[in-house]
Enzyme design. Structure first.
Site, PDB file in Angstrom:
ATOM      1  CB  CYS A   1      -0.848   0.092   1.285  1.00  0.00           C
ATOM      2  SG  CYS A   1      -1.735   1.521   1.412  1.00  0.00           S
TER       3      CYS A   1
ATOM      4  CB  CYS B   1       0.785   0.929   4.866  1.00  0.00           C
ATOM      5  SG  CYS B   1      -0.777   0.050   4.992  1.00  0.00           S
TER       6      CYS B   1
ATOM      7  CG  HIS C   1      -4.198  -1.292   4.387  1.00  0.00           C
ATOM      8  ND1 HIS C   1      -3.848  -0.542   3.325  1.00  0.00           N
ATOM      9  CD2 HIS C   1      -5.049  -2.291   3.744  1.00  0.00           C
ATOM     10  CE1 HIS C   1      -4.239  -1.070   2.094  1.00  0.00           C
ATOM     11  NE2 HIS C   1      -4.846  -2.183   2.544  1.00  0.00           N
TER      12      HIS C   1
ATOM     13  CG  ASN D   1     -12.916  10.498  -4.383  1.00  0.00           C
ATOM     14  OD1 ASN D   1     -14.219  11.121  -4.436  1.00  0.00           O
ATOM     15  ND2 ASN D   1     -12.041  10.892  -4.919  1.00  0.00           N
TER      16      ASN D   1
ATOM     17  CB  SER E   1      -6.483   5.443  -6.072  1.00  0.00           C
ATOM     18  OG  SER E   1      -5.985   6.272  -5.218  1.00  0.00           O
TER      19      SER E   1
ATOM     20  CG  HIS F   1      -4.021   3.403   4.153  1.00  0.00           C
ATOM     21  ND1 HIS F   1      -3.213   2.558   4.851  1.00  0.00           N
ATOM     22  CD2 HIS F   1      -4.328   4.493   5.097  1.00  0.00           C
ATOM     23  CE1 HIS F   1      -2.966   3.053   5.684  1.00  0.00           C
ATOM     24  NE2 HIS F   1      -3.432   4.181   6.090  1.00  0.00           N
TER      25      HIS F   1
ATOM     26  CG  HIS G   1      -6.908   7.916   0.958  1.00  0.00           C
ATOM     27  ND1 HIS G   1      -7.196   6.630   0.739  1.00  0.00           N
ATOM     28  CD2 HIS G   1      -7.008   8.636  -0.197  1.00  0.00           C
ATOM     29  CE1 HIS G   1      -7.616   6.387  -0.330  1.00  0.00           C
ATOM     30  NE2 HIS G   1      -7.282   7.657  -1.049  1.00  0.00           N
TER      31      HIS G   1
ATOM     32  CD  GLN H   1      -7.387  13.271  -3.654  1.00  0.00           C
ATOM     33  OE1 GLN H   1      -7.035  14.156  -4.177  1.00  0.00           O
ATOM     34  NE2 GLN H   1      -8.034  12.351  -4.457  1.00  0.00           N
TER      35      GLN H   1
HETATM   36  P1  H2U Z   1      -8.163   8.804  -4.140  1.00  0.00           P
HETATM   37  O1  H2U Z   1      -7.966   7.528  -3.699  1.00  0.00           O
HETATM   38  O2  H2U Z   1      -9.172   9.680  -3.400  1.00  0.00           O
HETATM   39  O3  H2U Z   1      -8.074   8.919  -5.723  1.00  0.00           O
HETATM   40  O4  H2U Z   1      -6.865   9.567  -3.973  1.00  0.00           O
HETATM   41  C1  H2U Z   1      -5.572   9.157  -3.586  1.00  0.00           C
HETATM   42  C2  H2U Z   1      -4.627  10.217  -4.121  1.00  0.00           C
HETATM   43  O5  H2U Z   1      -3.316   9.948  -3.532  1.00  0.00           O
HETATM   44  C3  H2U Z   1      -4.495  10.401  -5.461  1.00  0.00           C
HETATM   45  O6  H2U Z   1      -4.906  11.629  -5.757  1.00  0.00           O
HETATM   46  C4  H2U Z   1      -2.316  10.221  -4.469  1.00  0.00           C
HETATM   47  C5  H2U Z   1      -3.146  10.228  -5.830  1.00  0.00           C
HETATM   48  O7  H2U Z   1      -2.331  11.324  -6.809  1.00  0.00           O
HETATM   49  N1  H2U Z   1      -1.221   9.526  -4.541  1.00  0.00           N
HETATM   50  C6  H2U Z   1      -0.051  10.154  -3.985  1.00  0.00           C
HETATM   51  O8  H2U Z   1       0.183  11.578  -3.772  1.00  0.00           O
HETATM   52  N2  H2U Z   1       1.010   9.208  -4.009  1.00  0.00           N
HETATM   53  C7  H2U Z   1       0.960   7.843  -3.801  1.00  0.00           C
HETATM   54  O9  H2U Z   1       2.032   7.260  -3.643  1.00  0.00           O
HETATM   55  C8  H2U Z   1      -0.254   7.256  -4.304  1.00  0.00           C
HETATM   56  C9  H2U Z   1      -1.283   8.031  -4.597  1.00  0.00           C
END
Ligand code: H2U
Ligand code: ZN
Length: 348
Positions: free
Chosen positions: A51, A54, A114, A154, A162, A165, A167, A169
């Site tokens: 992940c 993490c 996680h 989200n 994505s 975990h 999180h 934004q």
């Molecule tokens: P979402 O799961 O809401 O898409 O947000 C995850 C965000 O985390 C996504 O905008 C960022 C992605 O750009 N990210 C990082 O900045 N670094 C990483 O190593 C993985 C994901």
């Protein structure tokens, strides 16, 4: 003929955007039962070595996460907005109009674990998340070129998240983006006419009528707004009219953590799955103005419709003509209200 909200197709005005939503309550005569599907139960590990979020792990870019033990925030490695860029305005023949936009994007991890979600985290840990929201709002908002701080989450694959975990934004930027800008116009017009915030009067009505109320505590209430579009959409409103994260008292911050837990637990209990949604706060802009019209609130927009796997799509009539829903806001509110306050995983 007298309009019956439970029978007749009608339109409801979204006070926050000034846009109408089409409601078709008679369509719920067709089979509409919340089946509880046996979807895959939580098998996520507490720590996932692959992940990106993490503690101690390498991220997708060059960075490595610290061994964080509570919350953790960092500048998004793939930021959509950048601080050091042009903010020039372009107008070519009144036909090609554009503006350079400066901003900062961050990612905030809610927990080192996680396998958790806000709904499954304990209250003291959610309070730490609230403290982080306040801190980020303050720090980003204080920057001269940041006029709006959009904090959101989200949740779930259906929402395009994505990573499981826990999180959220933050996109902080120069211009007040479209959704809060619509609200600002509505808030200002109402405040000018009534000398009170729109949402304090609206909340007073909802607390009296109770038919769209889902859950409340001393400082916040959650309703399915009269004009809701998504089947299980809710609006979390502060009882005291204030605009900024930084206006909250310590008691209000605790109450915010409490109400976020309450509504997310209810959501997970709807279909006994980790309920997907996009959710986010609409605090006052950080443009240095007073904003007495602004009323702090949060939106939850869950996409699920009739079951854990059936999602509402915004297509067809909705893309081309108007937002539309079938079940009434009152129906959804009662559904949510009647659900247990304890998470289904803790009920055994
Ligand atoms: P979402 O799961 O809401 O898409 O947000 C995850 C965000 O985390 C996504 O905008 C960022 C992605 O750009 N990210 C990082 O900045 N670094 C990483 O190593 C993985 C994901
Ligand atoms: Zn809003």
């Amino acid at each position: 003929m007298k309009l019956d909200f439970n029978k007749h197709p009608h339109r409801r005005l979204n006070l926050l955007t000034g846009e109408w939503v089409q409601v078709s309550p008679h369509r719920t005569k067709r089979p509409w039962q919340g089946q509880e599907e046996e979807t895959a139960q939580n098998t996520k590990p507490e720590y996932d070595p692959t992940c990106y979020l993490c503690p101690g792990n390498d991220r997708a870019g060059e960075a490595k996460n610290p061994e964080y033990t509570s919350t953790f925030s960092f500048v998004n490695d793939f930021s959509a907005l950048l601080p050091d860029t042009s903010n020039e305005e372009v107008n070519d023949s009144d036909l090609l109009i554009a503006k350079g936009e400066r901003g900062i994007c961050k990612v905030i991890c809610f927990s080192p674990r996680h396998d958790l979600t806000l709904a499954e985290m304990e209250l003291p840990q959610i309070e730490e998340v609230v403290d982080l929201w306040v801190k980020e709002y303050k720090e980003l908002g204080e920057k001269e070129f940041i006029n709006y701080v959009q904090i959101f989450e989200n949740r779930g694959e259906v929402m395009g998240s994505s990573n499981p975990h826990p999180h959220g934004q933050i996109w902080a930027q120069e211009t007040i983006p479209e959704e809060p800008a619509k609200e600002m116009r509505q808030f200002e017009a109402y405040f000018k006419k009534h000398g009170k915030t729109l949402l304090s009067d609206y909340l007073e009505l909802e607390l009296k009528r109770k038919e769209r109320l889902v859950v409340e505590n001393d400082h916040f209430a959650v309703v399915v707004p009269f004009w809701a579009f998504w089947p299980f959409e809710t609006l979390l409103i502060s009882k005291r009219p204030f605009g900024r994260f930084t206006d909250m008292t310590d008691e209000e911050k605790k109450a915010l953590a409490d109400i976020v837990k309450k509504i997310t637990v209810k959501y997970d209990n709807v279909f006994k799955v980790s309920f997907p949604y996009s959710a986010g706060f609409h605090p006052a802009p950080t443009d240095g103005k007073d904003h007495p019209e602004w009323h702090f609130h949060m939106h939850f927009y869950p996409p699920l419709l009739r079951s854990a796997t059936i999602k509402k799509f915004r297509v067809g009539y909705e893309m081309l003509a108007n937002s539309q829903r079938d079940v009434t806001a009152e129906f959804s509110a009662q559904w949510l209200r009647d659900l247990p306050d304890v998470h289904y995983k803790k009920r055994g």
